[in-house]
Design a protein around this motif. Structure first.
Motif, PDB file in Angstrom:
ATOM      1  N   ASN A  65     -15.213 -13.702-119.106  1.00 29.57           N
ATOM      2  CA  ASN A  65     -15.360 -14.557-117.926  1.00 29.57           C
ATOM      3  C   ASN A  65     -16.835 -14.916-117.779  1.00 29.57           C
ATOM      4  O   ASN A  65     -17.699 -14.200-118.282  1.00 29.57           O
ATOM      5  CB  ASN A  65     -14.913 -13.770-116.690  1.00 29.57           C
ATOM      6  CG  ASN A  65     -15.022 -14.565-115.397  1.00 29.57           C
ATOM      7  OD1 ASN A  65     -14.770 -15.764-115.368  1.00 29.57           O
ATOM      8  ND2 ASN A  65     -15.411 -13.900-114.320  1.00 29.57           N
ATOM      9  N   VAL A  66     -17.112 -16.012-117.111  1.00 28.94           N
ATOM     10  CA  VAL A  66     -18.480 -16.337-116.670  1.00 28.94           C
ATOM     11  C   VAL A  66     -18.366 -17.027-115.321  1.00 28.94           C
ATOM     12  O   VAL A  66     -17.275 -17.449-114.929  1.00 28.94           O
ATOM     13  CB  VAL A  66     -19.208 -17.323-117.629  1.00 28.94           C
ATOM     14  CG1 VAL A  66     -19.649 -16.680-118.915  1.00 28.94           C
ATOM     15  CG2 VAL A  66     -18.386 -18.574-117.880  1.00 28.94           C
ATOM     16  N   TYR A  67     -19.510 -17.176-114.649  1.00 34.55           N
ATOM     17  CA  TYR A  67     -19.559 -18.046-113.477  1.00 34.55           C
ATOM     18  C   TYR A  67     -20.179 -19.363-113.923  1.00 34.55           C
ATOM     19  O   TYR A  67     -20.891 -19.400-114.924  1.00 34.55           O
ATOM     20  CB  TYR A  67     -20.391 -17.377-112.368  1.00 34.55           C
ATOM     21  CG  TYR A  67     -20.206 -18.048-111.019  1.00 34.55           C
ATOM     22  CD1 TYR A  67     -18.941 -18.186-110.470  1.00 34.55           C
ATOM     23  CD2 TYR A  67     -21.293 -18.559-110.317  1.00 34.55           C
ATOM     24  CE1 TYR A  67     -18.752 -18.822-109.252  1.00 34.55           C
ATOM     25  CE2 TYR A  67     -21.120 -19.184-109.094  1.00 34.55           C
ATOM     26  CZ  TYR A  67     -19.840 -19.315-108.573  1.00 34.55           C
ATOM     27  OH  TYR A  67     -19.652 -19.941-107.371  1.00 34.55           O
ATOM     28  N   PHE A  74     -25.401 -14.818-107.013  1.00 27.68           N
ATOM     29  CA  PHE A  74     -23.955 -14.723-107.265  1.00 27.68           C
ATOM     30  C   PHE A  74     -23.648 -13.302-107.747  1.00 27.68           C
ATOM     31  O   PHE A  74     -23.360 -13.058-108.921  1.00 27.68           O
ATOM     32  CB  PHE A  74     -23.515 -15.785-108.289  1.00 27.68           C
ATOM     33  CG  PHE A  74     -23.901 -17.179-107.870  1.00 27.68           C
ATOM     34  CD1 PHE A  74     -23.224 -17.807-106.822  1.00 27.68           C
ATOM     35  CD2 PHE A  74     -24.952 -17.829-108.466  1.00 27.68           C
ATOM     36  CE1 PHE A  74     -23.608 -19.074-106.396  1.00 27.68           C
ATOM     37  CE2 PHE A  74     -25.341 -19.093-108.042  1.00 27.68           C
ATOM     38  CZ  PHE A  74     -24.669 -19.715-106.998  1.00 27.68           C
ATOM     39  N   GLU A  77     -21.682 -11.615-110.927  1.00 28.19           N
ATOM     40  CA  GLU A  77     -21.274 -12.606-111.924  1.00 28.19           C
ATOM     41  C   GLU A  77     -22.261 -12.653-113.086  1.00 28.19           C
ATOM     42  O   GLU A  77     -23.385 -12.175-112.974  1.00 28.19           O
ATOM     43  CB  GLU A  77     -21.193 -13.994-111.277  1.00 28.19           C
ATOM     44  CG  GLU A  77     -20.180 -14.108-110.161  1.00 28.19           C
ATOM     45  CD  GLU A  77     -18.738 -13.982-110.659  1.00 28.19           C
ATOM     46  OE1 GLU A  77     -18.442 -14.408-111.777  1.00 28.19           O
ATOM     47  OE2 GLU A  77     -17.912 -13.435-109.910  1.00 28.19           O
ATOM     48  N   SER A  79     -23.787 -15.514-116.163  1.00 30.95           N
ATOM     49  CA  SER A  79     -23.850 -16.951-116.461  1.00 30.95           C
ATOM     50  C   SER A  79     -23.559 -17.200-117.939  1.00 30.95           C
ATOM     51  O   SER A  79     -23.575 -16.276-118.764  1.00 30.95           O
ATOM     52  CB  SER A  79     -25.242 -17.487-116.137  1.00 30.95           C
ATOM     53  OG  SER A  79     -26.177 -16.938-117.059  1.00 30.95           O
ATOM     54  N   ARG A  98      -7.072 -13.151-114.240  1.00 28.40           N
ATOM     55  CA  ARG A  98      -8.076 -13.726-113.332  1.00 28.40           C
ATOM     56  C   ARG A  98      -7.417 -14.712-112.362  1.00 28.40           C
ATOM     57  O   ARG A  98      -7.768 -14.777-111.197  1.00 28.40           O
ATOM     58  CB  ARG A  98      -9.195 -14.405-114.127  1.00 28.40           C
ATOM     59  CG  ARG A  98      -9.977 -13.409-114.972  1.00 28.40           C
ATOM     60  CD  ARG A  98     -11.418 -13.813-115.128  1.00 28.40           C
ATOM     61  NE  ARG A  98     -12.054 -13.998-113.850  1.00 28.40           N
ATOM     62  CZ  ARG A  98     -12.623 -13.024-113.124  1.00 28.40           C
ATOM     63  NH1 ARG A  98     -12.637 -11.787-113.569  1.00 28.40           N
ATOM     64  NH2 ARG A  98     -13.180 -13.286-111.965  1.00 28.40           N
ATOM     65  N   GLU A 104      -8.347 -16.917-109.205  1.00 26.30           N
ATOM     66  CA  GLU A 104      -9.055 -18.057-109.785  1.00 26.30           C
ATOM     67  C   GLU A 104      -8.160 -19.305-109.737  1.00 26.30           C
ATOM     68  O   GLU A 104      -6.991 -19.238-110.114  1.00 26.30           O
ATOM     69  CB  GLU A 104      -9.400 -17.709-111.234  1.00 26.30           C
ATOM     70  CG  GLU A 104     -10.631 -18.379-111.739  1.00 26.30           C
ATOM     71  CD  GLU A 104     -11.184 -17.661-112.964  1.00 26.30           C
ATOM     72  OE1 GLU A 104     -10.824 -18.065-114.062  1.00 26.30           O
ATOM     73  OE2 GLU A 104     -11.955 -16.691-112.815  1.00 26.30           O
ATOM     74  N   ASP A 108     -11.661 -23.768-110.311  1.00 22.90           N
ATOM     75  CA  ASP A 108     -12.627 -22.792-110.847  1.00 22.90           C
ATOM     76  C   ASP A 108     -12.621 -22.858-112.375  1.00 22.90           C
ATOM     77  O   ASP A 108     -13.668 -22.839-113.030  1.00 22.90           O
ATOM     78  CB  ASP A 108     -12.244 -21.350-110.458  1.00 22.90           C
ATOM     79  CG  ASP A 108     -12.303 -21.099-108.956  1.00 22.90           C
ATOM     80  OD1 ASP A 108     -13.092 -21.768-108.274  1.00 22.90           O
ATOM     81  OD2 ASP A 108     -11.549 -20.218-108.473  1.00 22.90           O
ATOM     82  N   LYS A 112     -15.717 -23.802-114.908  1.00 21.51           N
ATOM     83  CA  LYS A 112     -16.155 -22.867-115.955  1.00 21.51           C
ATOM     84  C   LYS A 112     -16.083 -23.514-117.344  1.00 21.51           C
ATOM     85  O   LYS A 112     -16.967 -23.321-118.176  1.00 21.51           O
ATOM     86  CB  LYS A 112     -15.308 -21.593-115.902  1.00 21.51           C
ATOM     87  CG  LYS A 112     -15.588 -20.777-114.647  1.00 21.51           C
ATOM     88  CD  LYS A 112     -14.744 -19.519-114.561  1.00 21.51           C
ATOM     89  CE  LYS A 112     -15.041 -18.814-113.228  1.00 21.51           C
ATOM     90  NZ  LYS A 112     -14.597 -17.423-113.204  1.00 21.51           N
TER      91      LYS A 112
END
Ligand code: PEP
Length: 252
Positions: A65-67, A74, A77, A79, A98, A104, A108, A112
């Motif tokens: 996962n990433v933001y 944040f 999270e 990046s 997620r 999510e 979202d 992403k």
């Protein structure tokens, strides 16, 4: 033919020593594999340690996962730039856990996907229906909606490099896989969605993985379907022999 991608999603499992040892085992046994692309997706806190082991091997790595924001306030999270800094090639986006456990949304997922592509990494975009949706015969409607939403605003040129993963929610971690015919039916439908959204050539270029209780004993048949271009593997990726057993099921 599209070259298969077999990716192991370790989810929130293992400790540091376990992650290093699994990565060593996979790298060692993957040395002879030249007919597929391989990747492992450890918990992000262990990616650095796993990357040191996999450096120079033929196994790539990624994050789960990433933001989408580049940096800032944040908490909790990570990046895309951070994932890149760790040498990641792949980012799993919109995994059903997620979407369904952590809330999510399609929006979202789309944010992403843009951040990952713009950051030069490869999103593995997960789509899939719940059991209830399948029983109501809404599978194709759901995966089409999720796919088009994930790719909203993504140009044809950028879409070419994405990976799509069809992961029926009812098959993830349940030991109950989609039959090869069920999976192929959805993959064909997704290919059509991609052709409609972009064009036939791009639809053919995009890899569509299947995920949901893939094991060595069902991998060969699933992966021999014309539109199944690899597997996203959860449970079986935590054991070297099982993960490599899945790879062995691929025709060369
Ligand atoms: C997954 O984590 O994406 C997955 C498909 O898990 P499992 O193989 O355990 O069903």
């Amino acid at each position: 033919m599209r070259r298969a991608l077999i990716a192991g999603n370790w989810k929130m499992n293992l400790d540091r020593a376990g992650a290093i040892s699994l990565a060593k085992g996979v790298a060692e046994q993957a040395r002879e594999v030249d007919h597929a692309d391989l990747a492992v997706i450890p918990p992000s806190v262990y990616v650095d340690a796993v990357a040191s082991v996999l450096q120079g091997s033929n196994v790539a790595w990624g994050v789960q996962n990433v933001y989408w924001k580049p940096n800032g306030a944040f908490t909790g999270e990570i990046s895309v730039a951070m994932a890149k800094d760790l040498g990641c090639r792949y980012v799993v986006i919109g995994h059903s856990e997620r979407r369904h456990i952590l809330g999510e949304s399609d929006e979202d997922v789309n944010n992403k996907v843009h951040a990952v592509i713009d950051g030069g990494l490869v999103p593995i975009i997960c789509v899939g229906e719940t059991l209830e949706e399948r029983e109501k015969e809404r599978t194709l409607v759901v995966v089409e909606r999720q796919t088009l939403a994930a790719l909203a605003g993504v140009s044809a040129d950028k879409a070419r490099g994405v990976v799509l993963a069809y992961e029926p929610v009812w098959a993830i971690g349940t030991g109950k896989n989609a039959t090869p015919a069920q999976a192929e039916e959805v993959h064909v439908a997704l290919r059509k969605v991609l052709a409609g959204r972009y064009n036939r050539e791009i639809a053919e270029a995009i890899r569509i993985q299947y995920g949901g209780s893939v094991k060595p004993d069902n991998a060969r048949e699933l992966l021999s379907q014309p539109n199944i271009d690899g597997a996203l593997v959860g449970g079986a990726s935590l054991k070297v022999d099982q993960f490599l057993g899945i790879v062995a099921g691929l025709s060369r």
